[in-house]
Design a protein around this motif. Structure first.
Motif, PDB file in Angstrom:
ATOM      1  N   HIS A   1      -4.404 -93.835  10.228  1.00 13.35           N
ATOM      2  CA  HIS A   1      -4.644 -94.733  11.366  1.00 13.35           C
ATOM      3  C   HIS A   1      -6.135 -95.077  11.475  1.00 13.35           C
ATOM      4  O   HIS A   1      -6.488 -96.168  11.954  1.00 13.35           O
ATOM      5  N   ILE A   2      -7.004 -94.156  11.039  1.00  6.17           N
ATOM      6  CA  ILE A   2      -8.446 -94.446  11.092  1.00  6.17           C
ATOM      7  C   ILE A   2      -8.767 -95.636  10.201  1.00  6.17           C
ATOM      8  O   ILE A   2      -9.529 -96.539  10.584  1.00  6.17           O
ATOM      9  N   LEU A   3      -8.180 -95.669   9.015  1.00  6.21           N
ATOM     10  CA  LEU A   3      -8.395 -96.790   8.107  1.00  6.21           C
ATOM     11  C   LEU A   3      -7.771 -98.067   8.660  1.00  6.21           C
ATOM     12  O   LEU A   3      -8.386 -99.139   8.613  1.00  6.21           O
ATOM     13  N   ARG A   4      -6.575 -97.964   9.184  1.00  2.88           N
ATOM     14  CA  ARG A   4      -5.912 -99.160   9.739  1.00  2.88           C
ATOM     15  C   ARG A   4      -6.730 -99.753  10.886  1.00  2.88           C
ATOM     16  O   ARG A   4      -6.894-100.977  10.981  1.00  2.88           O
ATOM     17  N   GLU A   5      -7.219 -98.883  11.764  1.00  3.16           N
ATOM     18  CA  GLU A   5      -8.005 -99.375  12.908  1.00  3.16           C
ATOM     19  C   GLU A   5      -9.304-100.006  12.441  1.00  3.16           C
ATOM     20  O   GLU A   5      -9.749-101.025  12.995  1.00  3.16           O
ATOM     21  N   ALA A   6      -9.920 -99.413  11.425  1.00  2.00           N
ATOM     22  CA  ALA A   6     -11.160 -99.979  10.905  1.00  2.00           C
ATOM     23  C   ALA A   6     -10.912-101.356  10.289  1.00  2.00           C
ATOM     24  O   ALA A   6     -11.691-102.297  10.498  1.00  2.00           O
ATOM     25  N   LEU A   7      -9.821-101.487   9.545  1.00  2.00           N
ATOM     26  CA  LEU A   7      -9.484-102.786   8.960  1.00  2.00           C
ATOM     27  C   LEU A   7      -9.205-103.821  10.049  1.00  2.00           C
ATOM     28  O   LEU A   7      -9.610-104.983   9.941  1.00  2.00           O
ATOM     29  N   ALA A   8      -8.512-103.397  11.104  1.00  2.00           N
ATOM     30  CA  ALA A   8      -8.164-104.311  12.184  1.00  2.00           C
ATOM     31  C   ALA A   8      -9.386-104.765  12.972  1.00  2.00           C
ATOM     32  O   ALA A   8      -9.348-105.815  13.630  1.00  2.00           O
ATOM     33  N   SER A   9     -10.474-104.022  12.894  1.00  2.00           N
ATOM     34  CA  SER A   9     -11.676-104.387  13.651  1.00  2.00           C
ATOM     35  C   SER A   9     -12.345-105.650  13.119  1.00  2.00           C
ATOM     36  O   SER A   9     -13.129-106.284  13.823  1.00  2.00           O
ATOM     37  N   GLY A  10     -12.067-105.992  11.856  1.00  2.00           N
ATOM     38  CA  GLY A  10     -12.665-107.181  11.260  1.00  2.00           C
ATOM     39  C   GLY A  10     -14.105-107.007  10.812  1.00  2.00           C
ATOM     40  O   GLY A  10     -14.733-107.967  10.359  1.00  2.00           O
ATOM     41  N   ARG A  11     -14.634-105.781  10.902  1.00  2.00           N
ATOM     42  CA  ARG A  11     -16.033-105.540  10.539  1.00  2.00           C
ATOM     43  C   ARG A  11     -16.232-105.349   9.043  1.00  2.00           C
ATOM     44  O   ARG A  11     -17.369-105.347   8.566  1.00  2.00           O
ATOM     45  N   GLY A  12     -15.154-105.182   8.312  1.00  2.00           N
ATOM     46  CA  GLY A  12     -15.260-104.767   6.926  1.00  2.00           C
ATOM     47  C   GLY A  12     -15.257-103.258   6.844  1.00  2.00           C
ATOM     48  O   GLY A  12     -15.680-102.570   7.785  1.00  2.00           O
ATOM     49  N   VAL A  13     -14.758-102.706   5.737  1.00  2.00           N
ATOM     50  CA  VAL A  13     -14.618-101.257   5.597  1.00  2.00           C
ATOM     51  C   VAL A  13     -15.110-100.829   4.216  1.00  2.00           C
ATOM     52  O   VAL A  13     -14.753-101.433   3.202  1.00  2.00           O
ATOM     53  N   ILE A  14     -15.919 -99.773   4.211  1.00  2.00           N
ATOM     54  CA  ILE A  14     -16.380 -99.134   2.974  1.00  2.00           C
ATOM     55  C   ILE A  14     -15.703 -97.777   2.886  1.00  2.00           C
ATOM     56  O   ILE A  14     -15.904 -96.915   3.742  1.00  2.00           O
ATOM     57  N   VAL A  15     -14.879 -97.576   1.867  1.00  3.04           N
ATOM     58  CA  VAL A  15     -14.283 -96.272   1.597  1.00  3.04           C
ATOM     59  C   VAL A  15     -15.093 -95.617   0.483  1.00  3.04           C
ATOM     60  O   VAL A  15     -15.273 -96.201  -0.589  1.00  3.04           O
ATOM     61  N   ALA A  16     -15.596 -94.418   0.743  1.00  2.00           N
ATOM     62  CA  ALA A  16     -16.373 -93.662  -0.242  1.00  2.00           C
ATOM     63  C   ALA A  16     -15.580 -92.425  -0.643  1.00  2.00           C
ATOM     64  O   ALA A  16     -15.121 -91.671   0.219  1.00  2.00           O
ATOM     65  N   LEU A  17     -15.404 -92.239  -1.950  1.00  2.00           N
ATOM     66  CA  LEU A  17     -14.601 -91.135  -2.455  1.00  2.00           C
ATOM     67  C   LEU A  17     -15.383 -90.338  -3.501  1.00  2.00           C
ATOM     68  O   LEU A  17     -16.198 -90.905  -4.224  1.00  2.00           O
ATOM     69  N   PRO A  18     -15.087 -89.031  -3.620  1.00  2.00           N
ATOM     70  CA  PRO A  18     -15.587 -88.266  -4.762  1.00  2.00           C
ATOM     71  C   PRO A  18     -14.575 -88.320  -5.907  1.00  2.00           C
ATOM     72  O   PRO A  18     -13.493 -88.896  -5.767  1.00  2.00           O
ATOM     73  N   HIS A  19     -14.914 -87.689  -7.025  1.00  2.00           N
ATOM     74  CA  HIS A  19     -14.014 -87.636  -8.181  1.00  2.00           C
ATOM     75  C   HIS A  19     -12.949 -86.556  -7.951  1.00  2.00           C
ATOM     76  O   HIS A  19     -12.877 -85.552  -8.658  1.00  2.00           O
ATOM     77  N   LEU A  20     -12.114 -86.771  -6.962  1.00  4.69           N
ATOM     78  CA  LEU A  20     -11.038 -85.835  -6.627  1.00  4.69           C
ATOM     79  C   LEU A  20      -9.686 -86.465  -6.951  1.00  4.69           C
ATOM     80  O   LEU A  20      -9.430 -87.624  -6.597  1.00  4.69           O
ATOM     81  N   ALA A  21      -8.808 -85.683  -7.611  1.00  2.62           N
ATOM     82  CA  ALA A  21      -7.440 -86.106  -7.898  1.00  2.62           C
ATOM     83  C   ALA A  21      -7.442 -87.482  -8.574  1.00  2.62           C
ATOM     84  O   ALA A  21      -8.159 -87.685  -9.548  1.00  2.62           O
ATOM     85  N   ASN A  22      -6.686 -88.460  -8.029  1.00  6.96           N
ATOM     86  CA  ASN A  22      -6.554 -89.753  -8.714  1.00  6.96           C
ATOM     87  C   ASN A  22      -6.925 -90.884  -7.760  1.00  6.96           C
ATOM     88  O   ASN A  22      -6.106 -91.350  -6.970  1.00  6.96           O
ATOM     89  N   TRP A  23      -8.175 -91.322  -7.842  1.00  8.30           N
ATOM     90  CA  TRP A  23      -8.664 -92.380  -6.966  1.00  8.30           C
ATOM     91  C   TRP A  23      -8.028 -93.725  -7.314  1.00  8.30           C
ATOM     92  O   TRP A  23      -7.902 -94.592  -6.453  1.00  8.30           O
ATOM     93  N   ASP A  24      -7.599 -93.924  -8.553  1.00 14.56           N
ATOM     94  CA  ASP A  24      -6.891 -95.159  -8.895  1.00 14.56           C
ATOM     95  C   ASP A  24      -5.528 -95.209  -8.215  1.00 14.56           C
ATOM     96  O   ASP A  24      -5.088 -96.257  -7.742  1.00 14.56           O
ATOM     97  N   LEU A  25      -4.835 -94.082  -8.167  1.00 10.40           N
ATOM     98  CA  LEU A  25      -3.554 -94.021  -7.469  1.00 10.40           C
ATOM     99  C   LEU A  25      -3.748 -94.282  -5.982  1.00 10.40           C
ATOM    100  O   LEU A  25      -2.933 -94.972  -5.348  1.00 10.40           O
ATOM    101  N   ALA A  26      -4.831 -93.753  -5.413  1.00 11.99           N
ATOM    102  CA  ALA A  26      -5.130 -94.042  -4.010  1.00 11.99           C
ATOM    103  C   ALA A  26      -5.349 -95.535  -3.809  1.00 11.99           C
ATOM    104  O   ALA A  26      -4.914 -96.120  -2.802  1.00 11.99           O
ATOM    105  N   GLY A  27      -6.021 -96.186  -4.776  1.00 13.06           N
ATOM    106  CA  GLY A  27      -6.215 -97.623  -4.685  1.00 13.06           C
ATOM    107  C   GLY A  27      -4.908 -98.377  -4.747  1.00 13.06           C
ATOM    108  O   GLY A  27      -4.694 -99.359  -4.013  1.00 13.06           O
ATOM    109  N   ALA A  28      -3.993 -97.921  -5.614  1.00 14.32           N
ATOM    110  CA  ALA A  28      -2.670 -98.556  -5.687  1.00 14.32           C
ATOM    111  C   ALA A  28      -1.915 -98.385  -4.378  1.00 14.32           C
ATOM    112  O   ALA A  28      -1.181 -99.282  -3.941  1.00 14.32           O
ATOM    113  N   TRP A  29      -2.100 -97.239  -3.715  1.00 17.04           N
ATOM    114  CA  TRP A  29      -1.470 -97.019  -2.400  1.00 17.04           C
ATOM    115  C   TRP A  29      -2.007 -98.031  -1.383  1.00 17.04           C
ATOM    116  O   TRP A  29      -1.250 -98.574  -0.578  1.00 17.04           O
ATOM    117  N   VAL A  30      -3.292 -98.289  -1.419  1.00 20.68           N
ATOM    118  CA  VAL A  30      -3.884 -99.259  -0.487  1.00 20.68           C
ATOM    119  C   VAL A  30      -3.300-100.650  -0.710  1.00 20.68           C
ATOM    120  O   VAL A  30      -2.930-101.348   0.243  1.00 20.68           O
TER     121      VAL A  30
END
Length: 302
Positions: free
Chosen positions: A104-133
Motif C-alpha cells: 500500500h505504501i507503493l500504491r499510495e506513492a504512485l497515486a500521489s503523482g509525485r513520481g516514485v524512486i524504488v531503491a533495492l539491494p542485490h537481494l533475491a530476484n529484483w527482475d522478478l520484482a520488476g515483473a510483479w510491478v
C-alpha cells in the motif's frame, strides 16, 4: 569481438535459449548443481561472498559462513535460472510467486503523482520484482543497466528486461540522470539497484559498522524532482515464493546543503537495506568488494 567476449555472450545466449525450455525441476536441479560446483571450488567470488557475509553476521564461525555462502550461491543461481525462464512466465505465475508486504505504501506513492524512486539491494530476484510491478500493479517503469562487455551481452540484457515491461537506460557518463528526472516529473516510477557504488560520486555510509559507498542518484533525484524515495528489500521463502517489503519513505531533510541532504538520505536507504540483508543474508548476492577497507591500494574493485 575477442574470443573471451564471444564465449561470454555465447554462454549467456545458451542460458536464455536452453534453460527456459527445460522442465522446471530439471532447470532447478541444474542451477543447484552449478552453484554447488562453484561453491566447492572456493574461488574468488565465493571467498569474497564469505568475507562480505562475515560483516553481516559477525558472530558466525567458519562453518556457519560456509553454510551461508553455499546457500548464497544457490540463491544466486536461482536468480539466474529464474531470469532465464522469466520471459516465459505468464502474469498469473508472477502474481502467485511474489508477495510484497506493505505494498500500500507503493500504491499510495504512485497515486500521489509525485513520481516514485524504488531503491533495492542485490537481494533475491529484483527482475522478478520488476515483473510483479508491471503485471500485478500494471505500472511500467524505467531502470538503468550497466554497460556490459561484449556489447551483444548488454543488448541481450536490455532485450530481456524490456520483454518484462521495463524501459532500460544505459548507465554511461551520467546521461541517464536527466531522463530519469523527466520520468519522475511526469509521475512515473523508476527502480534502481543501489547497494554498491565505488565511483568518486558515491556517498559514504555506515553499513554493518564499517564504511561503504552507495549511489547518490536516488537521493539526488528525490531532491531535484520531489519524488517519493522508497527502499525495498526482497527474500526467497521456500522453493516457490519470493517475498518483499516496501519500507517507509525516505524524506528529504528540511535543512542543509544538497550533499548533506544526500548523505542523510543515502544513510537511511543503507539502514533499510541492512535490515533486509541482516534478516536474509543468504539471499544477498554481493560477490564483489563493497566496504572501503576491503579495497586494495592499487584500486582493485573486483
Amino acid at each position: 569481438m575477442n574470443l573471451r567476449d564471444r564465449l561470454t555472450d555465447g554462454l549467456y545466449g545458451l542460458g536464455w535459449s536452453t534453460v527456459k525450455k527445460l522442465p522446471e525441476p530439471a532447470a532447478t536441479g541444474l542451477g543447484r548443481r552449478i552453484a554447488d560446483f562453484a561453491w566447492r571450488r572456493r574461488g574468488k567470488s565465493v571467498l569474497r561472498l564469505e568475507s562480505n557475509l562475515a560483516r553481516v553476521v559477525p558472530g558466525a564461525d567458519a562453518e556457519r559462513l560456509r553454510e551461508l555462502s553455499r546457500a548464497g550461491m544457490r540463491s544466486y543461481m536461482r536468480y539466474w535460472m529464474e531470469s532465464f525462464r522469466l520471459p516465459a512466465w505468464d502474469a498469473e505465475r508472477v502474481r502467485e510467486t511474489v508477495e510484497i508486504k506493505d505494498e500500500h505504501i507503493l500504491r499510495e506513492a504512485l497515486a500521489s503523482g509525485r513520481g516514485v524512486i524504488v531503491a533495492l539491494p542485490h537481494l533475491a530476484n529484483w527482475d522478478l520484482a520488476g515483473a510483479w510491478v508491471t503485471t500485478y500493479l500494471g505500472v511500467p517503469f524505467t531502470t538503468v543497466a550497466e554497460r556490459l562487455k561484449p556489447e551483444s551481452l548488454f543488448d541481450r540484457f536490455v532485450a530481456y528486461r524490456e520483454s518484462l515491461g521495463m524501459e532500460v537506460l544505459p548507465h554511461s557518463g551520467g546521461a541517464a540522470f536527466g531522463t530519469l528526472a523527466r520520468r519522475l516529473r511526469s509521475g512515473g516510477l523508476i527502480c534502481l539497484v543501489a547497494d554498491r557504488d565505488l565511483s568518486a560520486s558515491g556517498v559514504e555510509v555506515d553499513f554493518f559498522g564499517a564504511a561503504a559507498r552507495m549511489p547518490a542518484g536516488p537521493a539526488l533525484l528525490a531532491q531535484q524532482t520531489g519524488a517519493v524515495l522508497l527502499p525495498v528489500t526482497l527474500w526467497y521463502d521456500g522453493p516457490d515464493m519470493m517475498r518483499g517489503r516496501i519500507h517507509p519513505p525516505v524524506e528529504v531533510p528540511g535543512e542543509g546543503t544538497r550533499p548533506a541532504k544526500s548523505a542523510v538520505m543515502t544513510q537511511a536507504v543503507a539502514d533499510a537495506f541492512a535490515s533486509g540483508i541482516g534478516e536474509h543474508p543468504e539471499d544477498w548476492h554481493m560477490l564483489q568488494r563493497l566496504w572501503l577497507d576491503d579495497l586494495e591500494p592499487r584500486g582493485d574493485r573486483a
